[in-house]
Motif scaffolding. Structure first.
Motif, mmCIF file in Angstrom:
data_model
loop_
_atom_site.group_PDB
_atom_site.id
_atom_site.type_symbol
_atom_site.label_atom_id
_atom_site.label_comp_id
_atom_site.label_asym_id
_atom_site.label_seq_id
_atom_site.Cartn_x
_atom_site.Cartn_y
_atom_site.Cartn_z
ATOM 1 N N ALA A 165 0.833 -1.207 0.000
ATOM 2 C CA ALA A 165 0.000 0.000 0.000
ATOM 3 C C ALA A 165 0.870 1.262 0.000
ATOM 4 O O ALA A 165 0.569 2.233 -0.706
ATOM 5 C CB ALA A 165 -0.959 -0.007 1.187
ATOM 6 N N ALA A 166 1.948 1.240 0.758
ATOM 7 C CA ALA A 166 2.868 2.384 0.774
ATOM 8 C C ALA A 166 3.509 2.571 -0.600
ATOM 9 O O ALA A 166 3.662 3.702 -1.082
ATOM 10 C CB ALA A 166 3.936 2.192 1.842
ATOM 11 N N GLY A 167 3.869 1.471 -1.239
ATOM 12 C CA GLY A 167 4.436 1.547 -2.586
ATOM 13 C C GLY A 167 3.468 2.161 -3.585
ATOM 14 O O GLY A 167 3.872 2.861 -4.511
ATOM 15 N N LEU A 168 2.185 1.895 -3.390
ATOM 16 C CA LEU A 168 1.146 2.481 -4.251
ATOM 17 C C LEU A 168 0.849 3.934 -3.882
ATOM 18 O O LEU A 168 0.144 4.624 -4.612
ATOM 19 C CB LEU A 168 -0.149 1.660 -4.135
ATOM 20 C CG LEU A 168 -0.165 0.339 -4.886
ATOM 21 C CD1 LEU A 168 -1.250 -0.588 -4.347
ATOM 22 C CD2 LEU A 168 -0.342 0.583 -6.378
ATOM 23 N N GLY A 169 1.348 4.370 -2.730
ATOM 24 C CA GLY A 169 1.078 5.731 -2.280
ATOM 25 C C GLY A 169 -0.270 5.877 -1.604
ATOM 26 O O GLY A 169 -0.778 6.984 -1.455
ATOM 27 N N TRP A 170 -0.874 4.760 -1.193
ATOM 28 C CA TRP A 170 -2.157 4.807 -0.486
ATOM 29 C C TRP A 170 -1.935 5.302 0.936
ATOM 30 O O TRP A 170 -0.861 5.131 1.513
ATOM 31 C CB TRP A 170 -2.808 3.437 -0.463
ATOM 32 C CG TRP A 170 -3.222 2.923 -1.818
ATOM 33 C CD1 TRP A 170 -3.108 3.565 -3.028
ATOM 34 C CD2 TRP A 170 -3.794 1.648 -2.101
ATOM 35 N NE1 TRP A 170 -3.589 2.764 -4.043
ATOM 36 C CE2 TRP A 170 -4.020 1.579 -3.503
ATOM 37 C CE3 TRP A 170 -4.139 0.555 -1.323
ATOM 38 C CZ2 TRP A 170 -4.564 0.462 -4.122
ATOM 39 C CZ3 TRP A 170 -4.686 -0.558 -1.940
ATOM 40 C CH2 TRP A 170 -4.901 -0.602 -3.326
ATOM 41 N N GLU A 171 -2.963 5.905 1.500
ATOM 42 C CA GLU A 171 -2.858 6.464 2.849
ATOM 43 C C GLU A 171 -3.754 5.694 3.812
ATOM 44 O O GLU A 171 -4.964 5.580 3.593
ATOM 45 C CB GLU A 171 -3.252 7.940 2.826
ATOM 46 C CG GLU A 171 -2.294 8.773 2.006
ATOM 47 C CD GLU A 171 -2.664 10.241 1.951
ATOM 48 O OE1 GLU A 171 -3.763 10.625 2.414
ATOM 49 O OE2 GLU A 171 -1.838 11.013 1.431
ATOM 50 N N ARG A 172 -3.159 5.197 4.872
ATOM 51 C CA ARG A 172 -3.912 4.440 5.868
ATOM 52 C C ARG A 172 -4.873 5.373 6.589
ATOM 53 O O ARG A 172 -4.466 6.373 7.155
ATOM 54 C CB ARG A 172 -2.948 3.775 6.851
ATOM 55 C CG ARG A 172 -3.638 2.811 7.776
ATOM 56 C CD ARG A 172 -2.650 2.038 8.585
ATOM 57 N NE ARG A 172 -2.209 2.882 9.692
ATOM 58 C CZ ARG A 172 -1.351 2.507 10.606
ATOM 59 N NH1 ARG A 172 -0.783 1.322 10.547
ATOM 60 N NH2 ARG A 172 -1.020 3.314 11.582
ATOM 61 N N ALA A 173 -6.166 5.035 6.558
ATOM 62 C CA ALA A 173 -7.195 5.862 7.183
ATOM 63 C C ALA A 173 -7.583 5.358 8.567
ATOM 64 O O ALA A 173 -8.282 6.063 9.299
ATOM 65 C CB ALA A 173 -8.438 5.905 6.294
#
Length: 153
Positions: free
Chosen positions: A115-123
């Motif tokens: 998820a970090a590699g995709l640039g997603w942000e943990r909500a």
């Protein structure tokens, strides 16, 4: 749903009755009447596509712990969507729930790394359940679903 509805995608590998129970709690939270303007779409991990992700305003991921890692089905999902979604889904809010009969840390670490590699942000912090879910675990899953829905509404 109106055209203005935001879309929450739940991608899950529900391989056991326990995971089904957690999935249902997450879905109930995401579809609570208290949050308006959110369409919840569910996809089994082996059937979720890059188009599903590109159309989502937020994503919830569910997986069992398999040999200390996420399920092969969720890994397949990531392998399928990673490059097609890499640029277009940066900052996509996401959440995660994990179930296992032993330590879920490896599965959580693997999903968070991708998820970090995709640039997603943990909500929301990951919900991890070891063994049979207690009432508090199901409430945590409900809260996870509601939080993601509220985040994108």
């Amino acid at each position: 749903m109106s055209q203005e509805a935001r879309r929450l995608l739940i991608v899950h590998h529900t391989a056991s009755p326990t995971l089904h129970e957690l999935f249902e709690a997450v879905r109930r939270g995401a579809t609570t009447d208290e949050i308006e303007g959110v369409e919840v779409v569910t996809r089994a991990a082996l059937h979720a596509t890059a188009v599903d992700v590109l159309q989502a305003d937020g994503i919830l991921l569910g997986t069992p712990v398999n040999i200390g890692y996420m399920s092969g089905a969720l890994k397949h999902f990531f392998d399928t969507v990673y490059y097609p979604c890499l640029e277009e889904t940066r900052r996509l809010p996401y959440g995660l729930y994990v179930h296992g009969n032993n330590d879920p840390a490896g599965a959580v670490r693997a999903v968070e790394s991708i998820a970090a590699g995709l640039g997603w942000e943990r909500a929301h912090h990951p919900v991890t359940v070891v063994g049979a879910p207690a009432k508090a675990d199901l409430e945590a899953c409900w809260t996870l679903g509601a939080t993601l829905a509220a985040t994108i509404s």
